[in-house]
Design a protein around this motif. Structure first.
Motif, PDB file in Angstrom:
ATOM      1  N   LEU A   2       0.999  -1.219   0.173  1.00 10.65           N
ATOM      2  CA  LEU A   2       0.169   0.046   0.085  1.00 10.65           C
ATOM      3  C   LEU A   2       0.771   1.360  -0.173  1.00 10.65           C
ATOM      4  O   LEU A   2       0.526   2.282  -0.833  1.00 10.65           O
ATOM      5  N   LEU A   3       2.204   1.040   0.719  1.00 11.69           N
ATOM      6  CA  LEU A   3       2.913   2.323   0.662  1.00 11.69           C
ATOM      7  C   LEU A   3       3.525   2.636  -0.686  1.00 11.69           C
ATOM      8  O   LEU A   3       3.473   3.673  -1.105  1.00 11.69           O
ATOM      9  N   SER A   4       3.761   1.540  -1.461  1.00 11.50           N
ATOM     10  CA  SER A   4       4.262   1.910  -2.665  1.00 11.50           C
ATOM     11  C   SER A   4       3.120   2.317  -3.610  1.00 11.50           C
ATOM     12  O   SER A   4       3.375   3.285  -4.553  1.00 11.50           O
ATOM     13  N   VAL A   5       2.047   2.010  -3.359  1.00 11.43           N
ATOM     14  CA  VAL A   5       0.756   2.589  -4.362  1.00 11.43           C
ATOM     15  C   VAL A   5       0.836   3.975  -4.029  1.00 11.43           C
ATOM     16  O   VAL A   5       0.552   4.693  -4.853  1.00 11.43           O
ATOM     17  N   LEU A   6       0.693   4.395  -2.820  1.00 13.29           N
ATOM     18  CA  LEU A   6       0.645   5.776  -2.077  1.00 13.29           C
ATOM     19  C   LEU A   6       1.636   6.483  -2.639  1.00 13.29           C
ATOM     20  O   LEU A   6       1.520   7.691  -3.187  1.00 13.29           O
ATOM     21  N   LEU A   7       2.996   6.128  -2.589  1.00 12.24           N
ATOM     22  CA  LEU A   7       4.122   6.732  -3.194  1.00 12.24           C
ATOM     23  C   LEU A   7       4.117   7.014  -4.659  1.00 12.24           C
ATOM     24  O   LEU A   7       4.544   8.187  -5.084  1.00 12.24           O
ATOM     25  N   GLN A   8       3.778   6.050  -5.495  1.00 13.83           N
ATOM     26  CA  GLN A   8       3.526   6.138  -6.801  1.00 13.83           C
ATOM     27  C   GLN A   8       2.469   7.181  -7.036  1.00 13.83           C
ATOM     28  O   GLN A   8       2.520   8.033  -8.296  1.00 13.83           O
ATOM     29  N   ALA A   9       1.240   7.192  -6.437  1.00  5.40           N
ATOM     30  CA  ALA A   9       0.178   8.021  -6.638  1.00  5.40           C
ATOM     31  C   ALA A   9       0.833   9.706  -6.398  1.00  5.40           C
ATOM     32  O   ALA A   9       0.219  10.549  -7.297  1.00  5.40           O
ATOM     33  N   ALA A  10       1.462   9.666  -5.347  1.00  7.45           N
ATOM     34  CA  ALA A  10       2.095  10.863  -5.150  1.00  7.45           C
ATOM     35  C   ALA A  10       3.013  11.562  -6.247  1.00  7.45           C
ATOM     36  O   ALA A  10       3.001  12.711  -6.343  1.00  7.45           O
ATOM     37  N   ALA A  11       3.839  10.638  -6.530  1.00 15.16           N
ATOM     38  CA  ALA A  11       4.777  11.052  -7.542  1.00 15.16           C
ATOM     39  C   ALA A  11       4.017  11.507  -8.862  1.00 15.16           C
ATOM     40  O   ALA A  11       4.750  12.262  -9.734  1.00 15.16           O
ATOM     41  N   ALA A  12       3.019  10.672  -9.149  1.00 12.93           N
ATOM     42  CA  ALA A  12       2.297  10.920 -10.460  1.00 12.93           C
ATOM     43  C   ALA A  12       1.406  12.171 -10.367  1.00 12.93           C
ATOM     44  O   ALA A  12       0.774  12.716 -11.397  1.00 12.93           O
ATOM     45  N   GLY A  13       1.121  12.797  -9.192  1.00 10.26           N
ATOM     46  CA  GLY A  13       0.778  14.077  -9.158  1.00 10.26           C
ATOM     47  C   GLY A  13      -1.079  13.637  -8.841  1.00 10.26           C
ATOM     48  O   GLY A  13      -1.782  14.631  -8.828  1.00 10.26           O
ATOM     49  N   VAL A  14      -1.204  12.500  -8.330  1.00 11.56           N
ATOM     50  CA  VAL A  14      -2.756  12.283  -8.141  1.00 11.56           C
ATOM     51  C   VAL A  14      -2.902  12.728  -6.787  1.00 11.56           C
ATOM     52  O   VAL A  14      -2.046  12.348  -5.901  1.00 11.56           O
ATOM     53  N   GLY A  15      -4.034  13.625  -6.465  1.00  9.36           N
ATOM     54  CA  GLY A  15      -4.191  13.760  -4.969  1.00  9.36           C
ATOM     55  C   GLY A  15      -4.474  12.565  -4.240  1.00  9.36           C
ATOM     56  O   GLY A  15      -5.245  11.668  -4.566  1.00  9.36           O
ATOM     57  N   LEU A  16      -4.190  12.467  -2.845  1.00 10.97           N
ATOM     58  CA  LEU A  16      -4.620  11.579  -1.915  1.00 10.97           C
ATOM     59  C   LEU A  16      -6.220  11.398  -1.842  1.00 10.97           C
ATOM     60  O   LEU A  16      -6.790  10.195  -1.563  1.00 10.97           O
ATOM     61  N   SER A  17      -6.862  12.452  -1.968  1.00  9.86           N
ATOM     62  CA  SER A  17      -8.288  12.495  -1.996  1.00  9.86           C
ATOM     63  C   SER A  17      -8.863  11.421  -3.086  1.00  9.86           C
ATOM     64  O   SER A  17      -9.792  10.824  -2.938  1.00  9.86           O
ATOM     65  N   LYS A  18      -8.311  11.479  -4.241  1.00 12.33           N
ATOM     66  CA  LYS A  18      -8.617  10.903  -5.504  1.00 12.33           C
ATOM     67  C   LYS A  18      -8.361   9.392  -5.131  1.00 12.33           C
ATOM     68  O   LYS A  18      -9.148   8.266  -5.478  1.00 12.33           O
ATOM     69  N   LEU A  19      -7.247   9.080  -4.506  1.00 19.37           N
ATOM     70  CA  LEU A  19      -6.848   7.502  -4.230  1.00 19.37           C
ATOM     71  C   LEU A  19      -7.889   7.155  -3.183  1.00 19.37           C
ATOM     72  O   LEU A  19      -8.133   6.123  -3.167  1.00 19.37           O
ATOM     73  N   GLY A  20      -8.270   7.920  -2.168  1.00 19.80           N
ATOM     74  CA  GLY A  20      -9.040   7.612  -0.971  1.00 19.80           C
ATOM     75  C   GLY A  20     -10.429   7.364  -1.628  1.00 19.80           C
ATOM     76  O   GLY A  20     -10.870   6.330  -1.244  1.00 19.80           O
ATOM     77  N   ALA A  21     -10.667   8.100  -2.700  1.00 15.29           N
ATOM     78  CA  ALA A  21     -12.131   7.735  -3.124  1.00 15.29           C
ATOM     79  C   ALA A  21     -12.217   6.530  -3.891  1.00 15.29           C
ATOM     80  O   ALA A  21     -13.379   5.569  -4.021  1.00 15.29           O
ATOM     81  N   ALA A  22     -10.928   6.130  -4.518  1.00 16.55           N
ATOM     82  CA  ALA A  22     -11.051   4.919  -5.106  1.00 16.55           C
ATOM     83  C   ALA A  22     -10.896   3.671  -4.297  1.00 16.55           C
ATOM     84  O   ALA A  22     -11.765   2.808  -4.520  1.00 16.55           O
ATOM     85  N   LEU A  23     -10.309   3.805  -3.092  1.00 14.15           N
ATOM     86  CA  LEU A  23     -10.328   2.849  -2.216  1.00 14.15           C
ATOM     87  C   LEU A  23     -11.626   2.583  -1.497  1.00 14.15           C
ATOM     88  O   LEU A  23     -12.014   1.603  -1.308  1.00 14.15           O
ATOM     89  N   GLY A  24     -12.364   3.822  -1.376  1.00 17.96           N
ATOM     90  CA  GLY A  24     -13.571   3.541  -0.525  1.00 17.96           C
ATOM     91  C   GLY A  24     -14.590   2.895  -1.371  1.00 17.96           C
ATOM     92  O   GLY A  24     -15.430   2.495  -1.264  1.00 17.96           O
ATOM     93  N   ALA A  25     -14.730   3.267  -2.944  1.00 15.24           N
ATOM     94  CA  ALA A  25     -15.509   2.704  -3.578  1.00 15.24           C
ATOM     95  C   ALA A  25     -15.172   1.540  -3.842  1.00 15.24           C
ATOM     96  O   ALA A  25     -16.293   0.410  -3.676  1.00 15.24           O
ATOM     97  N   GLY A  26     -13.937   0.775  -3.818  1.00 17.27           N
ATOM     98  CA  GLY A  26     -13.687  -0.715  -4.102  1.00 17.27           C
ATOM     99  C   GLY A  26     -14.146  -1.360  -2.707  1.00 17.27           C
ATOM    100  O   GLY A  26     -14.607  -2.424  -2.648  1.00 17.27           O
ATOM    101  N   LEU A  27     -13.874  -0.611  -1.431  1.00 22.41           N
ATOM    102  CA  LEU A  27     -14.314  -1.497  -0.081  1.00 22.41           C
ATOM    103  C   LEU A  27     -15.908  -1.327  -0.117  1.00 22.41           C
ATOM    104  O   LEU A  27     -16.415  -2.197   0.365  1.00 22.41           O
ATOM    105  N   ALA A  28     -16.491  -0.295  -0.713  1.00 23.45           N
ATOM    106  CA  ALA A  28     -18.107  -0.480  -0.677  1.00 23.45           C
ATOM    107  C   ALA A  28     -18.568  -1.503  -1.517  1.00 23.45           C
ATOM    108  O   ALA A  28     -19.393  -2.280  -1.032  1.00 23.45           O
ATOM    109  N   VAL A  29     -18.156  -1.769  -2.673  1.00 24.30           N
ATOM    110  CA  VAL A  29     -18.563  -2.769  -3.557  1.00 24.30           C
ATOM    111  C   VAL A  29     -18.163  -4.153  -2.816  1.00 24.30           C
ATOM    112  O   VAL A  29     -19.049  -5.210  -2.704  1.00 24.30           O
ATOM    113  N   ILE A  30     -17.092  -4.459  -2.362  1.00 25.44           N
ATOM    114  CA  ILE A  30     -16.656  -5.425  -1.654  1.00 25.44           C
ATOM    115  C   ILE A  30     -17.616  -5.957  -0.364  1.00 25.44           C
ATOM    116  O   ILE A  30     -18.059  -7.000  -0.070  1.00 25.44           O
ATOM    117  N   GLY A  31     -17.899  -4.684   0.426  1.00 25.03           N
ATOM    118  CA  GLY A  31     -18.589  -5.028   1.578  1.00 25.03           C
ATOM    119  C   GLY A  31     -19.971  -5.397   1.202  1.00 25.03           C
ATOM    120  O   GLY A  31     -20.626  -6.370   1.834  1.00 25.03           O
TER     121      GLY A  31
END
Length: 85
Positions: A2-31
């Protein structure tokens, strides 16, 4: 991992809010998938124990599954709004 994904997202300029939204959507569907699976399994066990009550059990199962799916859809919409706005 997860740390490597966060670091890659930060390096690519993607905001952490967008990454959090994607993780939240995935967790909602799995739940929702896990919840509906448990509802269906419990309903089948109930029908196996009392076949004469299958109509009532099936109706309650469909209502409960619809409520779980509605909450998951709402969570998915909120995550997509965060992602695109």
């Amino acid at each position: 991992m997860l740390l490597s994904v966060l670091l890659q997202a930060a390096a690519a300029g993607v905001g952490l809010s967008k990454l959090g939204a994607a993780l939240g959507a995935g967790l909602a569907v799995i739940g929702a998938g896990i919840g509906i699976g448990k509802i269906g399994g419990s309903a089948m066990e109930g029908i196996a124990r009392q076949p004469e009550a299958s109509g009532d059990i099936r109706m309650n199962m469909i209502i409960a599954a619809a409520l779980v799916e509605g909450v998951a859809l709402l969570a998915l919409v909120v995550c997509l709004l965060v992602l695109f706005l």
